[in-house]
Design an enzyme around this catalytic site. Sequence first.
Site, PDB file in Angstrom:
ATOM      1  N   LYS A  49       1.011  -1.246  -0.181  1.00  0.00           N
ATOM      2  CA  LYS A  49      -0.055   0.100   0.099  1.00  0.00           C
ATOM      3  C   LYS A  49       0.891   1.140  -0.058  1.00  0.00           C
ATOM      4  CE  LYS A  49      -3.721  -2.402   2.228  1.00  0.00           C
ATOM      5  NZ  LYS A  49      -4.345  -2.989   3.642  1.00  0.00           N
ATOM      6  N   GLN A  93      -5.792  -1.970   9.514  1.00  0.00           N
ATOM      7  CA  GLN A  93      -5.156  -3.299   8.682  1.00  0.00           C
ATOM      8  C   GLN A  93      -5.627  -4.338   9.698  1.00  0.00           C
ATOM      9  OE1 GLN A  93      -3.535  -3.156   5.953  1.00  0.00           O
ATOM     10  NE2 GLN A  93      -3.535  -5.441   5.961  1.00  0.00           N
ATOM     11  N   ASP A 116     -12.093   1.475   3.353  1.00  0.00           N
ATOM     12  CA  ASP A 116     -12.144  -0.074   3.554  1.00  0.00           C
ATOM     13  C   ASP A 116     -13.847  -0.326   3.398  1.00  0.00           C
ATOM     14  OD1 ASP A 116     -10.462  -1.870   2.968  1.00  0.00           O
ATOM     15  OD2 ASP A 116      -9.755  -2.058   5.073  1.00  0.00           O
TER      16      ASP A 116
END
Length: 280
Positions: A49, A93, A116
């Site tokens: 990322k 995460q 997300d």
Amino acid sequence: MEKILDGKTLSSKIKNELKTEIKTFMIKPCLTVIQIGNDEASNIYIESKRKACEETGIWFKHVKYDSFVDKLEVINKIKELNSDEYVDGILLQLPLPNGFDAKNIIKYINPSKDVDGLTDISVGKLVNNKNCLVSCTPLGIIRLLEEYNIELEGKHVVIVGRSNLVGKPLMSLCLNKNATVTVCHSKTVNLEKITKEADILIVAVGHKKLITENMVKENCVVIDVGINRADGKIYGDVDYNNVYNKASYITPVPGGVGPMTVAMLLKNVVKSYKSRNTSK
Ligand code: NAP
């Protein structure tokens, strides 16, 4: 006919388009990734990322806590990032270490920065087919199908896996595009009978070669989300070499869905940036 759905090439194209667009911005968009613990796979994903952000011109911040951190400290950090006008995307995460409940932390992320697509508000909007930030892997799969002019309307899409990150949002996206959707999971009885009915089969389980040739019908479109590490290699959830012969289209692993996920994350950061502050 070329039957490989090439996510690597498409993701490069998307990243280049974003790079060009970001150059016109006065201030760089910013993604902040919060990590708890030191999961090996998470470290690899975070680095990819970071690399993608840096290549595209997005400012990348990494906030890392050890696995003994107090949940309140993480929540306070999220609140701080929510009110930081220079932060456009906040991503927790996953997976979290034992003892943490992801839902109880994610709910503090401002939905306008929820790149997300995991907050209840983002999920609710998706189900209601309203504009929102959508989970990156499902978004990447839809974008890949669009690139190859694979229509969803009227098709029977079978999704194997019902996670909040992949299977469930994918179900909503496919329904919103007028597909007929069946979702399978670990308690599904006679999986093979259902997967054989799929026009488009999407597998997100995390079980190497779960889907074999006898489980797909001729000319099926096969999307393999799985990432399984064994003998120093990465395998999908589909027995690629054998299923390839039957499929009309198929994603490779690696080089299919994975790069699309990262490209969609960057797109979500830019979307958040633009929607929150058009005057930047
Ligand atoms: P997850 O949260 O572990 O969910 C797995 C799902 O598979 C669950 O719904 C589970 O059912 C179902 N399942 C387990 N065994 C099954 C079986 N034998 N038959 C049918 N269904 C079964 O996983 P995830 O986060 O969705 O990820 C799935 C895979 O995709 C993993 O390999 C992950 O690494 C990969 N992934 C890849 C990307 C990418 O960018 N390529 C992104 C995200 C994830 P229950 O709900 O009943 O437990």
